[in-house]
Design a protein around this motif. Structure first.
Motif, PDB file in Angstrom:
ATOM      1  N   GLU A 276      67.809  -8.551 -51.233  1.00  0.00           N
ATOM      2  CA  GLU A 276      66.653  -8.157 -50.352  1.00  0.00           C
ATOM      3  C   GLU A 276      65.707  -7.596 -51.155  1.00  0.00           C
ATOM      4  N   THR A 277      64.221  -7.809 -50.985  1.00  0.00           N
ATOM      5  CA  THR A 277      62.947  -7.655 -51.758  1.00  0.00           C
ATOM      6  C   THR A 277      63.080  -6.020 -51.441  1.00  0.00           C
ATOM      7  N   GLY A 278      63.306  -5.447 -50.490  1.00  0.00           N
ATOM      8  CA  GLY A 278      63.025  -3.974 -50.194  1.00  0.00           C
ATOM      9  C   GLY A 278      61.774  -3.745 -49.208  1.00  0.00           C
ATOM     10  N   ASP A 279      61.169  -4.951 -48.966  1.00  0.00           N
ATOM     11  CA  ASP A 279      60.233  -4.844 -48.107  1.00  0.00           C
ATOM     12  C   ASP A 279      60.655  -5.001 -46.327  1.00  0.00           C
ATOM     13  N   ASN A 280      60.278  -4.369 -45.629  1.00  0.00           N
ATOM     14  CA  ASN A 280      60.392  -4.295 -44.321  1.00  0.00           C
ATOM     15  C   ASN A 280      59.203  -4.837 -43.465  1.00  0.00           C
ATOM     16  N   PHE A 281      59.190  -5.671 -42.435  1.00  0.00           N
ATOM     17  CA  PHE A 281      57.987  -5.874 -41.717  1.00  0.00           C
ATOM     18  C   PHE A 281      58.088  -5.250 -40.531  1.00  0.00           C
ATOM     19  N   TYR A 282      56.821  -4.703 -40.052  1.00  0.00           N
ATOM     20  CA  TYR A 282      56.675  -3.872 -38.856  1.00  0.00           C
ATOM     21  C   TYR A 282      55.688  -4.525 -37.835  1.00  0.00           C
ATOM     22  N   LEU A 283      55.916  -4.412 -36.591  1.00  0.00           N
ATOM     23  CA  LEU A 283      54.820  -4.518 -35.732  1.00  0.00           C
ATOM     24  C   LEU A 283      54.101  -3.306 -35.410  1.00  0.00           C
ATOM     25  N   ALA A 284      52.908  -3.070 -35.578  1.00  0.00           N
ATOM     26  CA  ALA A 284      52.074  -1.675 -35.570  1.00  0.00           C
ATOM     27  C   ALA A 284      51.127  -2.021 -34.626  1.00  0.00           C
ATOM     28  N   TYR A 285      50.940  -1.013 -33.666  1.00  0.00           N
ATOM     29  CA  TYR A 285      49.888  -0.972 -32.731  1.00  0.00           C
ATOM     30  C   TYR A 285      49.347   0.584 -32.543  1.00  0.00           C
ATOM     31  N   LYS A 286      48.305   0.886 -32.014  1.00  0.00           N
ATOM     32  CA  LYS A 286      47.779   2.189 -31.706  1.00  0.00           C
ATOM     33  C   LYS A 286      48.575   2.889 -30.503  1.00  0.00           C
ATOM     34  N   GLU A 287      49.080   4.096 -30.721  1.00  0.00           N
ATOM     35  CA  GLU A 287      50.024   4.733 -29.727  1.00  0.00           C
ATOM     36  C   GLU A 287      49.266   4.856 -28.420  1.00  0.00           C
ATOM     37  N   SER A 288      47.705   5.009 -28.501  1.00  0.00           N
ATOM     38  CA  SER A 288      46.701   5.372 -27.408  1.00  0.00           C
ATOM     39  C   SER A 288      46.681   3.863 -26.653  1.00  0.00           C
ATOM     40  N   ARG A 289      47.206   2.659 -27.080  1.00  0.00           N
ATOM     41  CA  ARG A 289      47.219   1.515 -26.548  1.00  0.00           C
ATOM     42  C   ARG A 289      48.448   0.864 -26.121  1.00  0.00           C
ATOM     43  N   LYS A 290      49.398   1.692 -26.089  1.00  0.00           N
ATOM     44  CA  LYS A 290      51.006   1.255 -25.732  1.00  0.00           C
ATOM     45  C   LYS A 290      51.126   0.665 -24.503  1.00  0.00           C
ATOM     46  N   ASN A 291      50.346   1.242 -23.345  1.00  0.00           N
ATOM     47  CA  ASN A 291      50.569   1.116 -22.165  1.00  0.00           C
ATOM     48  C   ASN A 291      49.312  -0.114 -21.568  1.00  0.00           C
ATOM     49  N   GLU A 292      48.684  -0.781 -22.615  1.00  0.00           N
ATOM     50  CA  GLU A 292      47.901  -1.660 -22.117  1.00  0.00           C
ATOM     51  C   GLU A 292      49.025  -3.118 -21.613  1.00  0.00           C
ATOM     52  N   ASP A 293      48.624  -3.614 -20.581  1.00  0.00           N
ATOM     53  CA  ASP A 293      49.518  -4.761 -20.151  1.00  0.00           C
ATOM     54  C   ASP A 293      49.654  -5.907 -21.305  1.00  0.00           C
ATOM     55  N   ILE A 294      48.391  -6.332 -22.018  1.00  0.00           N
ATOM     56  CA  ILE A 294      48.219  -7.419 -22.683  1.00  0.00           C
ATOM     57  C   ILE A 294      49.122  -6.991 -24.172  1.00  0.00           C
ATOM     58  N   ILE A 295      49.007  -5.640 -24.441  1.00  0.00           N
ATOM     59  CA  ILE A 295      49.803  -5.213 -25.844  1.00  0.00           C
ATOM     60  C   ILE A 295      51.378  -5.162 -25.562  1.00  0.00           C
ATOM     61  N   ARG A 296      51.679  -4.743 -24.275  1.00  0.00           N
ATOM     62  CA  ARG A 296      52.985  -4.972 -23.853  1.00  0.00           C
ATOM     63  C   ARG A 296      53.582  -5.981 -23.905  1.00  0.00           C
ATOM     64  N   TYR A 297      52.808  -7.247 -23.330  1.00  0.00           N
ATOM     65  CA  TYR A 297      53.426  -8.567 -23.205  1.00  0.00           C
ATOM     66  C   TYR A 297      53.504  -8.962 -24.560  1.00  0.00           C
ATOM     67  N   LEU A 298      52.610  -9.005 -25.411  1.00  0.00           N
ATOM     68  CA  LEU A 298      52.748  -9.615 -26.777  1.00  0.00           C
ATOM     69  C   LEU A 298      54.052  -8.891 -27.658  1.00  0.00           C
ATOM     70  N   ARG A 299      53.913  -7.498 -27.504  1.00  0.00           N
ATOM     71  CA  ARG A 299      54.862  -6.834 -28.255  1.00  0.00           C
ATOM     72  C   ARG A 299      56.234  -7.293 -28.009  1.00  0.00           C
ATOM     73  N   LYS A 300      56.537  -7.238 -26.456  1.00  0.00           N
ATOM     74  CA  LYS A 300      57.773  -7.876 -26.110  1.00  0.00           C
ATOM     75  C   LYS A 300      58.056  -9.080 -26.548  1.00  0.00           C
ATOM     76  N   TRP A 301      57.299 -10.026 -26.529  1.00  0.00           N
ATOM     77  CA  TRP A 301      57.624 -11.426 -26.952  1.00  0.00           C
ATOM     78  C   TRP A 301      57.948 -11.292 -28.536  1.00  0.00           C
ATOM     79  N   LEU A 302      57.169 -10.724 -29.405  1.00  0.00           N
ATOM     80  CA  LEU A 302      57.414 -10.816 -30.552  1.00  0.00           C
ATOM     81  C   LEU A 302      58.799 -10.161 -31.239  1.00  0.00           C
ATOM     82  N   LEU A 303      59.108  -8.831 -30.455  1.00  0.00           N
ATOM     83  CA  LEU A 303      60.343  -8.110 -30.629  1.00  0.00           C
ATOM     84  C   LEU A 303      61.663  -9.186 -30.217  1.00  0.00           C
ATOM     85  N   GLU A 304      61.255  -9.808 -29.373  1.00  0.00           N
ATOM     86  CA  GLU A 304      62.503 -10.813 -28.757  1.00  0.00           C
ATOM     87  C   GLU A 304      62.623 -11.781 -29.603  1.00  0.00           C
ATOM     88  N   GLU A 305      61.653 -12.610 -30.078  1.00  0.00           N
ATOM     89  CA  GLU A 305      61.594 -13.764 -31.061  1.00  0.00           C
ATOM     90  C   GLU A 305      62.247 -13.158 -32.436  1.00  0.00           C
TER      91      GLU A 305
END
Length: 310
Positions: A276-305
């Motif tokens: 393990e290199t010690g690096d963790n990869f994160y999905l990051a986005y603004k908290e103020s935008r978490k309820n935007e549909d397009i953010i939610r769609y891409l977030r859900k797909w990325l986390l599933e993949e």
């Protein structure tokens, strides 16, 4: 007191495009009109927002701070306007490391298009950590994990392991005088590691210096890095990967570069330990935008993949 509102989209365009002339073309106004609006805003704020040296243009510290503060508000105004007009946002920008984009993300995009046919994805490739800002992208894949106002969700914990081409694997078997997979596994896990007999490919991009990747691999086996190794040096992990494909030697690559959606993998994972290199990869986005549909769609797909990387 509100600033001169007409100046704000002009300021955002100049900052994003890093050019008065390009901002003028985008806004369909003259360059002098753009300069005039920037002067009005700077006079109102009492601060210089851009440093101008000949043709070079860059935001001042105050300009960067102001842009971060207002960019999300401008975006929300645009989104609210589109909603009132009945227009749904379909375009989204994702900032991602170049190797992650090439070897993991792009092979999966046809499935994303099938699930969300109206989604228009722009990929912003980055060699270093992307600037977490609305002017850069809407979502980010990054090893950073802290910035005020952002949500960070874990995607992947990086591990490097040795790989080589099928042709080079045959050369390894011949030199080690093994025929079966079990013999190869037993031989490669001997101490000291027999990999020191072969050409090793090292890249600069993870640890900012050559051979450090292999030094850590041998250290994980509680062995020093042998000083007899012949190294092939490359600046980036992607180049190391391609060099291994062409049988130059054995490279250390990470999980996401071994694209399991491709039936014909060019590289073969050797049956010995990774680290393990010690690096963790994160999905990051603004908290103020978490309820935007397009953010939610891409977030859900990325986390599933990303579950395929666990």
């Amino acid at each position: 007191m509100l600033p001169p509102l007409k100046s704000l989209p002009v300021f955002e365009a100049v900052a994003r495009l890093n050019s008065f002339s390009l901002a003028a073309a985008e806004l369909n106004v003259s360059q002098s009109a753009v300069s005039h609006q920037i002067r009005i805003l700077e006079n109102h704020l009492g601060e210089t927002l851009f440093n101008r040296q000949g043709r070079n243009l860059e935001l001042t510290t105050e300009g960067k701070r102001y842009l971060d503060a207002i960019s999300n508000s401008l975006l929300q105004i645009a989104q609210a306007t589109n909603q009132i007009k009945g227009e749904q946002e379909t375009h989204i920008r994702l900032a991602v490391y170049s190797s992650f984009a090439v070897y993991w993300l792009i092979p999966r995009l046809p499935e994303l298009k099938r699930l969300y046919p109206n989604l228009e994805l722009s990929i912003e490739m980055s060699h270093g950590s992307p600037d977490l800002s609305d002017r850069t992208a809407d979502l980010f894949i990054t090893t950073e994990k802290e910035k005020r106002g952002f949500i960070f969700e874990s995607l992947y914990q990086e591990e490097l392991f040795p790989v080589c081409s099928q042709h080079y694997l045959e050369a390894i078997k011949n030199r080690l005088n093994v025929t079966s997979d079990k013999e190869l596994t037993d031989k490669l896990n001997e101490t000291p590691s027999p990999l020191a007999q072969f050409s090793l490919i090292t890249s600069y991009s993870i640890y900012d210096r050559h051979t450090e990747d292999w030094k850590r691999w041998f250290s994980n086996l509680k062995q020093p890095l042998p000083n007899t190794i012949q190294f092939h040096r490359f600046s980036h992990l992607m180049l190391a990967y391609e060099a291994a494909k062409h049988s130059l030697g054995i490279a250390l690559v990470n999980d996401y570069m071994m694209n399991e959606k491709n039936d014909e993998q060019a590289l073969i994972k050797l049956p010995c330990s990774g680290f393990e290199t010690g690096d963790n990869f994160y999905l990051a986005y603004k908290e103020s935008r978490k309820n935007e549909d397009i953010i939610r769609y891409l977030r859900k797909w990325l986390l599933e993949e990303a579950k395929t990387l666990a």
